[in-house]
Design an enzyme around this catalytic site. Structure first.
Site, mmCIF file in Angstrom:
data_model
loop_
_atom_site.group_PDB
_atom_site.id
_atom_site.type_symbol
_atom_site.label_atom_id
_atom_site.label_comp_id
_atom_site.label_asym_id
_atom_site.label_seq_id
_atom_site.Cartn_x
_atom_site.Cartn_y
_atom_site.Cartn_z
ATOM 1 N N ARG A 1 60.279 26.176 -70.877
ATOM 2 C CA ARG A 1 59.663 25.162 -69.952
ATOM 3 C C ARG A 1 58.479 25.762 -69.424
ATOM 4 O O ARG A 1 57.499 25.260 -69.182
ATOM 5 C CB ARG A 1 60.691 24.486 -69.329
ATOM 6 C CG ARG A 1 61.546 23.522 -69.994
ATOM 7 C CD ARG A 1 62.186 22.691 -69.270
ATOM 8 N NE ARG A 1 63.388 23.085 -68.363
ATOM 9 C CZ ARG A 1 64.369 23.451 -68.794
ATOM 10 N NH1 ARG A 1 64.991 22.961 -69.831
ATOM 11 N NH2 ARG A 1 65.141 23.711 -67.589
ATOM 12 N N LYS B 1 54.058 10.824 -57.703
ATOM 13 C CA LYS B 1 53.937 9.698 -58.588
ATOM 14 C C LYS B 1 55.364 8.939 -58.524
ATOM 15 O O LYS B 1 56.184 9.760 -58.709
ATOM 16 C CB LYS B 1 53.698 10.477 -60.305
ATOM 17 C CG LYS B 1 53.909 9.565 -61.244
ATOM 18 C CD LYS B 1 53.911 10.070 -62.636
ATOM 19 C CE LYS B 1 55.129 9.548 -63.419
ATOM 20 N NZ LYS B 1 54.905 9.943 -64.683
ATOM 21 N N GLU C 1 52.125 3.669 -60.125
ATOM 22 C CA GLU C 1 52.083 3.579 -61.637
ATOM 23 C C GLU C 1 52.948 2.357 -62.097
ATOM 24 O O GLU C 1 54.125 2.620 -62.280
ATOM 25 C CB GLU C 1 52.502 4.745 -62.177
ATOM 26 C CG GLU C 1 52.589 4.882 -63.861
ATOM 27 C CD GLU C 1 52.889 6.168 -64.398
ATOM 28 O OE1 GLU C 1 53.331 6.996 -63.781
ATOM 29 O OE2 GLU C 1 52.914 5.999 -65.788
ATOM 30 N N LYS D 1 47.734 4.012 -61.224
ATOM 31 C CA LYS D 1 47.830 4.692 -62.589
ATOM 32 C C LYS D 1 48.441 3.427 -63.589
ATOM 33 O O LYS D 1 49.552 3.307 -63.709
ATOM 34 C CB LYS D 1 48.788 5.789 -62.629
ATOM 35 C CG LYS D 1 49.043 6.401 -64.189
ATOM 36 C CD LYS D 1 49.591 7.651 -63.878
ATOM 37 C CE LYS D 1 50.223 8.348 -65.244
ATOM 38 N NZ LYS D 1 50.427 9.579 -65.352
HETATM 39 P P1 13P Z 1 51.469 9.297 -70.765
HETATM 40 O O1 13P Z 1 50.379 9.504 -70.783
HETATM 41 O O2 13P Z 1 52.485 10.214 -71.872
HETATM 42 O O3 13P Z 1 52.070 7.580 -70.965
HETATM 43 O O4 13P Z 1 52.257 9.781 -69.539
HETATM 44 C C1 13P Z 1 51.862 9.553 -68.432
HETATM 45 C C2 13P Z 1 52.700 9.485 -67.254
HETATM 46 O O5 13P Z 1 52.810 10.325 -66.275
HETATM 47 C C3 13P Z 1 53.748 8.543 -67.614
HETATM 48 O O6 13P Z 1 54.647 8.380 -66.241
#
Ligand code: 13P
Length: 340
Positions: free
Chosen positions: A46, A137, A178, A220
């Protein structure tokens, strides 16, 4: 809370021609990605994989404004002992941290989930700030089928997002808000538009109730797309028009920037859609990418866990970062993909 500082970080995250690398896959999620390329999911692998991206100089300096990290990664050191956070900062990019604990079944709401992780979050923000995180996030997940989402689910998720965002700002960290409406299922683009509008209206209402300063967040969202299994797949222009319509209807202009998730779109679809959205123009926010899969599928395949493929992995990452940077400016074309 120092709103000027939060606003400066948020604006840096969505600076013109730059976007965010979402490299915050949990240990379980990165295992799914590694399984596809035959790489064992060890801590060293990772680290090697993520170090490869963070050392891709042109991409990191010119196209990647910030990187979302997982708890393990923000504490991890590169092979030579340099903290990975320092590699990101040295490239002029902002380190960020995923703080939610994932989406769990919502009691009494079959098929729906609510994102957990609020307990102890104030202390965790203080810790992450010391480790270098300047943004965070939290992902809420809303699924669509015949009789969901319910208001119960949308409201519970919006409240959690608002409590998270207020705590982040209290601790000098810009919250990425998000709310992801999934593109699984067979629903139409119109249904995605209707549900995303409902979700965004509720999210901004709850952000207001919680006293969150919109100048210090980055939104987002998902784009407005039909479900993957919908018989009618709309054109790039349809997606761009519907997405701009919903965002203009729901997102106050005090928000400095919008950074889309890719959500399972192919690499090139995610780029083409972002480009078409920016070509419409006249938007009050900077509109860019915060992609996970659409930035990383290509470098993962090119690298495949082999040290010999390091340069190929970096080239694939640099290419997707460049294409999405062009899209964030509305200056991408299919020919640019081929030229590379
Ligand atoms: P994806 O662009 O693969 O959807 O992932 C973005 C992300 O941070 C999802 O929480």
């Amino acid at each position: 809370m120092n709103l000027n500082e939060l606003n400066a970080i948020a604006r840096k995250m969505v600076a013109p021609g730059k976007g965010i690398l979402a490299a915050d896959e949990s240990t379980g999620t990165i295992k799914k990605r590694f399984d596809k390329i035959g790489v064992e999911n060890t801590e060293d692998n990772r680290r090697d994989y993520r170090e490869m991206m963070f050392r891709t100089e042109v991409a990191m300096k010119d196209h990647i404004s910030g990187v979302i990290l997982f708890d393990e990664t923000i504490r991890q050191k590169a092979k030579d002992g340099t903290p990975l956070v320092k590699l990101i900062e040295a490239a002029g990019s902002v380190p960020g941290i995923k703080v939610d604990a994932g989406a769990k079944p919502l009691a009494g709401a079959p098929g729906e989930v609510v994102t957990e992780g609020l307990d102890g979050l104030r202390e965790r923000f203080q810790d992450y700030h010391k480790l270098g995180a300047r943004f965070a996030k939290w992902r809420a997940v809303i699924d669509i089928s015949a009789d969901i989402p319910t208001y119960n689910c949308i409201n519970a998720n919006a409240q959690a997002l608002a409590r998270y965002a207020a705590l982040a700002q209290e601790n000098g960290i810009v919250p990425i808000v998000e709310p992801e409406v999934l593109m699984d299922g067979d629903h139409t683009i119109e249904r995605c538009e209707q549900v995303t509008t409902w979700v965004l209206k509720e999210v901004f209402q709850q952000l207001y109730f919680a006293g969150v300063a919109l100048e210090g967040i980055v939104l987002k969202p998902n784009m407005i797309v039909p479900g993957k299994k919908c018989a009618k797949q709309n054109s790039v222009e349809d997606v761009a028009k519907a997405t701009v319509k919903v965002l203009k209807d729901c997102v106050p202009s005090a928000v400095p920037g919008i950074a889309f998730l890719s959500g399972g779109q192919s690499d090139e679809e995610a780029t083409a859609h972002l480009d078409a959205i920016n070509r419409i123009g006249g938007l009050p926010w900077n509109v860019t990418f915060s992609y996970g899969r659409a930035l990383q599928a290509a470098p993962q395949a090119a690298w495949s866990g082999k040290a010999d493929n390091y340069a190929k992995g970096q080239a694939a990452f640099a290419h997707r970062a460049l294409m999405n940077s062009q899209a964030a400016l509305g200056k991408w074309s299919k020919a640019n993909e081929k030229a590379a």
